[in-house]
Enzyme design. Structure first.
Site, PDB file in Angstrom:
ATOM      1  CG  HIS A  64      -1.981  -1.023   1.178  1.00 48.16           C
ATOM      2  ND1 HIS A  64      -3.019  -1.044   2.084  1.00 48.16           N
ATOM      3  CD2 HIS A  64      -2.192  -2.070   0.347  1.00 48.16           C
ATOM      4  CE1 HIS A  64      -3.819  -2.065   1.811  1.00 48.16           C
ATOM      5  NE2 HIS A  64      -3.333  -2.700   0.767  1.00 48.16           N
ATOM      6  CD  GLU A  66      -1.856   4.012   3.520  1.00 46.24           C
ATOM      7  OE1 GLU A  66      -3.015   4.238   3.883  1.00 46.24           O
ATOM      8  OE2 GLU A  66      -1.575   3.230   2.583  1.00 46.24           O
ATOM      9  CB  CYS A  94      -6.416  -0.749   5.404  1.00 46.50           C
ATOM     10  SG  CYS A  94      -4.697  -1.327   5.279  1.00 46.50           S
ATOM     11  CB  CYS A  97      -1.768   1.290   6.326  1.00 48.81           C
ATOM     12  SG  CYS A  97      -1.440   0.509   4.721  1.00 48.81           S
TER      13      CYS A  97
END
Length: 177
Positions: A64, A66, A94, A97
């Protein structure tokens, strides 16, 4: 959770500046066929790391935006702790993260669009300020929320149209046989 009104005009301009950069990174993800999410990690007004979603391209569920930032920053700092940093991300993190942000000791999260399905910064759950954890993160939500949400919405609308067209083409080619 702080709203935009609490930060003053200068802070708002600064937050919008970095969020626009995150949106540009999200566009890079979209160009690769990824969900358009971008992130910028800033310390003392300087970019420490940048990232965008790469889960599909890298065949990695943890890739992701992040996580890309945290990995880059850790390598640059030669430390997993990223104290006194601010992460700007176009979509609310999410749980994966959010947990990584807590472990990295990020100071502030600024995000654009809320995620009512998997948001872990207050929408579905709030891991970033959970009282049982040893670190809590300041959260500023809704910076450029509408354009961030629109970027995602346009992507999924286009993707649904592409899938529909593919199904129709497969039906048409099946009818011709």
């Amino acid at each position: 959770m702080r709203s935009l009104a609490n930060g003053g005009r200068g802070k708002l301009d600064q937050h919008q500046h970095w969020m626009r950069r995150a949106m540009a990174l999200a566009a890079e993800a979209e160009a690769l066929g990824e969900v358009p999410v971008g992130a910028v990690l800033v310390k003392d007004g300087e970019v420490l790391a940048e990232g965008y979603n790469r889960s599909i391209v890298d065949h990695d569920p943890s890739a992701h935006a992040e996580m890309q930032c945290l990995r880059q920053a850790g390598a640059r700092l030669e430390n997993y702790r990223q104290l006194d940093t601010t992460l700007y991300v176009t979509l609310e993190p999410c749980p994966m993260c959010a947990g990584a942000l807590v472990h990295a000791r990020v100071g502030t999260l600024v995000y654009g669009a809320s995620d009512p399905k998997t948001g872990a910064a207050g929408s579905v759950m709030d891991l970033l300020r959970h009282p049982a954890l040893n670190h809590q993160i300041e959260v500023i939500e809704g910076v450029l929320a509408e354009p961030c949400a629109q970027q995602l919405s346009d992507f999924f609308k286009r993707r649904r149209a592409e899938k529909k067209a593919l199904k129709q083409a497969q039906r048409t080619s099946g009818d011709a046989s």
